[in-house]
Scaffold this active site. Structure first.
Site, short mmCIF file in Angstrom:
data_model
loop_
_atom_site.label_atom_id
_atom_site.label_comp_id
_atom_site.label_asym_id
_atom_site.label_seq_id
_atom_site.Cartn_x
_atom_site.Cartn_y
_atom_site.Cartn_z
N ASP A 53 36.78 21.51 36.54
CA ASP A 53 36.41 20.10 36.75
C ASP A 53 37.66 19.26 36.93
O ASP A 53 38.79 19.73 36.76
CB ASP A 53 35.58 19.58 35.57
CG ASP A 53 34.80 18.32 35.90
OD1 ASP A 53 34.84 17.86 37.07
OD2 ASP A 53 34.15 17.77 34.98
N LYS A 54 37.43 18.00 37.29
CA LYS A 54 38.48 17.01 37.49
C LYS A 54 38.06 15.71 36.82
O LYS A 54 36.88 15.38 36.77
CB LYS A 54 38.70 16.82 38.99
CG LYS A 54 39.46 15.54 39.40
CD LYS A 54 38.50 14.48 39.88
CE LYS A 54 39.22 13.23 40.35
NZ LYS A 54 38.26 12.13 40.61
N HIS A 55 39.04 14.98 36.31
CA HIS A 55 38.75 13.66 35.73
C HIS A 55 39.77 12.66 36.23
O HIS A 55 40.97 12.95 36.30
CB HIS A 55 38.80 13.69 34.20
CG HIS A 55 38.64 12.34 33.59
ND1 HIS A 55 37.39 11.74 33.44
CD2 HIS A 55 39.54 11.44 33.11
CE1 HIS A 55 37.55 10.55 32.89
NE2 HIS A 55 38.83 10.34 32.68
N SER A 56 39.29 11.47 36.59
CA SER A 56 40.17 10.36 36.99
C SER A 56 40.10 9.26 35.94
O SER A 56 39.03 9.00 35.39
CB SER A 56 39.75 9.80 38.35
OG SER A 56 40.44 8.59 38.63
N THR A 106 31.61 6.85 39.47
CA THR A 106 31.13 7.94 40.34
C THR A 106 29.61 8.03 40.33
O THR A 106 28.99 8.26 41.37
CB THR A 106 31.75 9.27 39.88
OG1 THR A 106 33.18 9.18 40.02
CG2 THR A 106 31.26 10.43 40.72
N ARG A 152 34.98 1.29 18.77
CA ARG A 152 36.32 0.90 19.24
C ARG A 152 36.26 -0.38 20.06
O ARG A 152 37.13 -1.25 19.95
CB ARG A 152 36.92 2.01 20.10
CG ARG A 152 37.42 3.22 19.35
CD ARG A 152 37.71 4.35 20.31
NE ARG A 152 38.60 3.95 21.38
CZ ARG A 152 38.62 4.50 22.58
NH1 ARG A 152 37.76 5.45 22.90
NH2 ARG A 152 39.49 4.09 23.49
N SER A 168 38.52 10.85 23.52
CA SER A 168 37.31 10.31 24.14
C SER A 168 37.09 10.91 25.52
O SER A 168 35.98 11.33 25.87
CB SER A 168 37.41 8.79 24.24
OG SER A 168 36.27 8.24 24.87
N LYS A 216 34.17 15.01 26.05
CA LYS A 216 33.02 15.15 26.96
C LYS A 216 33.29 16.21 28.02
O LYS A 216 32.40 16.99 28.37
CB LYS A 216 32.71 13.80 27.62
CG LYS A 216 32.29 12.71 26.66
CD LYS A 216 31.86 11.46 27.38
CE LYS A 216 33.01 10.71 28.03
NZ LYS A 216 33.91 10.08 27.07
N LYS A 217 34.49 16.21 28.56
CA LYS A 217 34.83 17.19 29.60
C LYS A 217 34.82 18.61 29.05
O LYS A 217 34.26 19.53 29.65
CB LYS A 217 36.20 16.86 30.20
CG LYS A 217 36.19 15.66 31.14
CD LYS A 217 35.40 15.96 32.40
CE LYS A 217 35.42 14.83 33.40
NZ LYS A 217 34.61 15.13 34.60
#
Length: 436
Positions: free
Chosen positions: A79-82, A119, A167, A182, A186-187
């Site tokens: 996967d990828k996260h931005s 997204t 938070r 955080s 999830k990832k």
């Protein structure tokens, strides 16, 4: 074991052990930890820090507070996260391109946050596309298609959902020791074997300073690798919109034009290729990043990525012929208004945050939780840094629901653009690569 002792230990600079992190995360998930204790914990972490080992412990504890996916597939789960920006629709290109290269991509994504686009909001501009298929549905679609862009189930990292809300109201959002778990909990709950991170820096990013972006990228990479997931990061530029558009349906159109070769956005393609090359290297599918870049380029050039995108859309509830008829399927705004350049010269600087906020004000994002998003509104034809413009020449085209909204937006967009006399080079797309 109790919450008070854990909070006191962190408050006094004692850090966070794996055992304490696991207990506290499960306490957040099952309400054994109260809101006041959660807020005190967040503030203690913000003020005293927990270091690399504490970040790994908290990430693993929050990951394990809910369901962690297990996969039995013939290829790597990647996967990828931005970290978020304006006109950042890389995920829509990258997920199907990775699937075309033999990866399986359970891309659990989010909605728009502040001035940045989401997204999920972009995918929901496609009629019928559903982001909530549950864990079993997600696994089935990924197994059959190779990729799925979906929302997080309530069963995924419930401790993070609880701590994130606390938070926000207690003023502890900006701590890297809290941001990192955080993002990653999830990832990593998706059962990944590799993760590539796109950390944005610039006027349209949450991190506007290079030192801050580098610190976040290093924290994310160190923590994810420490938690057992092969991870690397690229720090990429967000001093202007990555796409020539900003807005949900408009960005989907730009993605499909690039996937089908009708009108290729080179910047969008290049960042997708760079991130994809990293992901394929992490997955062990290629031996060098350069081979990875070539594989991603081939997946897009050959039309395979477009085919996978179409299969994903159909599996998620969208039209089976979406790739062939995307312009007919996507909503369009009734009012179009060009924004003229105020003077002759060269675009020297763009405040991309202002552009993102302009899209939100048009209705393309949320000012409050629960606001309905208008997928058709936004900006297109965005002028780039280094571009020569003449007075009166359009620097953007507004897509609005009303003439009044378009007029108000035009004033905001003009404020975002700074035009000077001297030539200015376009910023580098990729600033740094961060590995373990």
């Amino acid at each position: 074991m109790d919450a008070r002792r854990i909070i006191q230990t962190v408050r006094d600079g004692g850090g966070l052990s794996a055992e304490d992190a696991r207990w506290f995360a499960h306490g957040l998930a099952n309400d054994q930890v109260g809101d006041a204790q959660a807020g005190a914990f967040a503030m203690a972490v913000l003020l005293r820090g927990i270091g690399v080992s504490g970040r790994v412990a908290l990430t693993e504890g929050m990951r394990d507070s809910g369901q962690v996916l297990n996969w039995d597939l013939p290829g790597p789960v990647i996967d990828k996260h931005s970290t978020g920006g304006v006109g950042d629709c890389v995920s829509l290109l990258l997920a199907p391109a990775l699937a075309a290269c033999g990866c399986y991509v359970p891309m659990i994504s989010g909605r728009g946050l502040g001035h940045t686009g989401g997204t999920l909001d972009k995918m929901e501009a496609i009629p019928g596309y559903r982001v909530d298929h549950g864990v079993e549905g997600l696994q089935k679609i990924v197994g059959q298609v190779g990729c799925a862009i979906a929302g997080a189930s309530d069963a995924i990292a419930p401790a993070d959902r609880r701590l994130y809300a606390v938070r926000d109201i207690c003023g502890a959002v900006e701590s890297i020791d809290l941001i990192t778990p955080s993002i990653l909990s999830k990832k990593l709950a998706a059962g990944l074997q590799g993760l590539v991170l796109d950390v944005k820096v610039g006027s349209g990013a949450f991190m506007t300073d290079m030192d801050d972006a580098r610190a976040l990228a290093r924290a994310l990479v160190e923590t994810a690798n420490g938690a057992g997931c092969k991870t690397s990061a690229l720090i990429t530029d967000m001093n202007q919109s990555l796409s020539r558009t900003a807005g949900n349906a408009l960005e989907v159109i730009e993605v499909l034009e690039t996937l089908t070769g009708q009108d290729v956005n080179d910047a969008l393609w290049d960042v997708t290729s760079a991130l994809g090359g990293e992901a394929l290297l992490l997955a062990g599918i290629v031996k060098t990043r350069e081979d990875g870049f070539a594989r991603i380029d081939q997946a897009i050039e050959s039309g395979q990525a477009a085919e996978y995108f179409g299969k994903m859309v159909a599996a998620m509830g969208g039209p089976a012929d979406f790739v062939e008829r995307f312009l007919d399927r996507l909503p369009s705004a009734p009012v179009l208004r060009p924004v003229p350049a105020a003077r002759d010269g060269v675009v020297s600087r763009i405040d991309a945050r202002i552009l993102g906020e302009a899209v939100v004000d048009l209705g393309g994002g949320r000012l409050r939780a629960g606001d309905k998003v208008n997928p058709s509104v936004g900006l297109s034809g965005l002028a780039r840094i280094g571009q020569q413009v003449e007075v009166g020449e359009p620097i953007a085209l507004i897509h609005a629901a009303t003439e009044e909204a378009a007029q108000a937006c035009a004033r905001v967009v003009q404020r975002a653009y700074h035009v000077g006399a001297a030539p200015v080079p376009e910023p580098n797309l990729i600033h740094e690569r961060i590995t373990q």
